[in-house]
Write an enzyme that holds these catalytic residues in place. Structure first.
Site, mmCIF file in Angstrom:
data_model
loop_
_atom_site.group_PDB
_atom_site.id
_atom_site.type_symbol
_atom_site.label_atom_id
_atom_site.label_comp_id
_atom_site.label_asym_id
_atom_site.label_seq_id
_atom_site.Cartn_x
_atom_site.Cartn_y
_atom_site.Cartn_z
ATOM 1 N N VAL A 77 0.858 -1.180 0.000
ATOM 2 C CA VAL A 77 0.000 0.000 0.000
ATOM 3 C C VAL A 77 0.896 1.232 0.000
ATOM 4 O O VAL A 77 1.798 1.349 0.835
ATOM 5 C CB VAL A 77 -0.887 -0.008 1.269
ATOM 6 C CG1 VAL A 77 -1.784 1.217 1.318
ATOM 7 C CG2 VAL A 77 -1.716 -1.284 1.335
ATOM 8 N N CYS A 78 0.648 2.146 -0.915
ATOM 9 C CA CYS A 78 1.479 3.350 -1.002
ATOM 10 C C CYS A 78 1.311 4.219 0.238
ATOM 11 O O CYS A 78 0.187 4.596 0.594
ATOM 12 C CB CYS A 78 1.107 4.173 -2.238
ATOM 13 S SG CYS A 78 1.851 5.810 -2.206
ATOM 14 N N ILE A 79 2.418 4.557 0.860
ATOM 15 C CA ILE A 79 2.350 5.287 2.137
ATOM 16 C C ILE A 79 1.767 6.691 1.968
ATOM 17 O O ILE A 79 0.932 7.121 2.769
ATOM 18 C CB ILE A 79 3.728 5.328 2.842
ATOM 19 C CG1 ILE A 79 3.577 5.941 4.235
ATOM 20 C CG2 ILE A 79 4.779 6.082 2.030
ATOM 21 C CD1 ILE A 79 4.751 5.664 5.145
#
Lengths: 130, 99, 133
Positions: A77-79
């Protein structure tokens, strides 16, 4: 073949996450390696463990978690996108001084570099979105 | 090259742009609401028919059936399942999703 | 915009691939243009052959004179001019998309390479990785 998957939309509103899931499952069944599934934009919303759909509907989040468990998938998941949308793991919640965290099992939060790296490492990168 | 289109041509220009920028010999796979582009009788059918001279058109069967359009597929369009989708990705050296 | 140390990891065994980021959406109405730009900036750290394509409403991302004060969003259009500093200089704009919207190169805030549809199609076909938002 090494395949990467990019999911750009959240669950339920768009079919993107369903299509990505069915594609990923079929690719594994065909003997391909799913190198990584990367969740970006609203796609990060596929990773909240607080999702509780009606009983007669599919649970898109736990379906991803289960697939990851069964096949050791790397669900990233992209931070930056996650922070915008209120998705946090325990460490990040602590760091930001939040009183809760909501990342589902089987997902991990990391940087956008993981998407570019998947593009470099994979033979194919397939995008699902709106 | 594989082009993936998930929008109805009656709502958005994704399929039209895809067909404008697909080189001869490439493949176009219609998924999700994109499946309406593979169906007969609508005003967009002619454009798809014309494109079929240069590109191969595929449509995802599960999305077609879900929308009650399985009996309306344009002749010459190939229906594939998710496994067939994977095969198309593997067979082509790159892919572009027309989101 | 770099968010973690591993974003800076460039040890990929020397592989150089052609990456094209395909932009087909207008700015501000949706977040795709902004978050797409964030990936492009990160990709610069990986020393790949990176280009951007602007097709359909994506060409509006490059329109001069954007002023977002009244909608309280960040005006990210200056970032396109900063791309050169990241060695991202291949900004391809489809001629047909510009013309269909009544725009010319003079309306754009950065130097671009205008390609007609056949040239753009060929450019897309030769890529290793296409990422679209």
């Amino acid at each position: 073949m090494k395949i990467g998957v990019l999911v750009n939309e959240g669950p339920y509103t768009h079919e993107a996450s369903d299509s990505a899931y069915q594609f990923t499952k079929a690719a594994i069944e065909k003997g391909h390696e799913i190198y990584r599934v990367f969740f970006y934009h609203d796609g990060v919303n596929n990773s909240t463990r607080l999702t509780e759909p009606p009983r007669d509907d599919r649970n898109i989040v736990s379906r991803w978690s289960e697939l990851a468990k069964a096949h050791s998938l790397d669900l990233v998941v992209c931070i930056a996108a996650a922070q915008r949308r209120g998705i946090m793991d325990e460490n990040e919640a602590k760091r930001q001084g939040k009183d809760a965290h909501n990342l589902a099992d089987g997902f991990r939060i990391s940087g956008l570099g993981q998407l570019v790296e998947a593009g470099i490492q994979c033979d194919r990168l397939v995008t699902f979105g709106d | 090259m594989l082009h993936i289109v998930n929008k109805s041509p009656y709502e958005r220009n994704s399929l039209e742009s895809c067909l404008r920028l697909a080189t001869n010999g490439s493949a176009v796979l219609l998924i999700e609401d994109g499946i309406y582009g593979a169906t007969k009788g609508g005003s967009f059918e002619g454009k798809v028919q014309a494109a079929m001279a240069g590109v191969k058109i595929y449509v995802l069967g599960p999305d077609l059936s879900a929308r009650g359009m399985a009996d309306r597929v344009i002749d010459g369009v190939n229906v594939v399942d998710y496994g067939g989708f994977v095969d198309l990705v593997a067979e082509h050296s790159n892919c572009q999703s027309w989101l | 915009m770099f968010t973690s140390s591993e974003d800076m990891d460039t040890d990929e065994g020397g592989v150089i691939k052609q990456f094209m980021f395909v932009n087909r959406k207008a700015p501000y109405g949706t977040i795709y243009a902004l978050e797409g730009l964030e990936v492009v900036l990160i990709s610069a750290a990986f020393e790949q052959d990176v280009s951007m394509a602007f097709i359909d409403d994506g060409v509006y991302e490059l329109k001069k004179a954007q002023d977002t004060k009244a909608i309280e969003q960040k005006n990210f259009s200056p970032t396109y001019r900063a791309l050169e500093g990241y060695d991202i200089e291949k900004l391809y704009v489809e001629k047909e998309s510009l013309e269909a919207r009544g725009l010319t190169e003079a309306d754009l805030l950065v130097d671009v390479i205008v390609l007609d549809r056949a040239e753009m199609a060929a450019k897309m076909a030769e890529q290793d990785v296409l990422i679209s938002f």
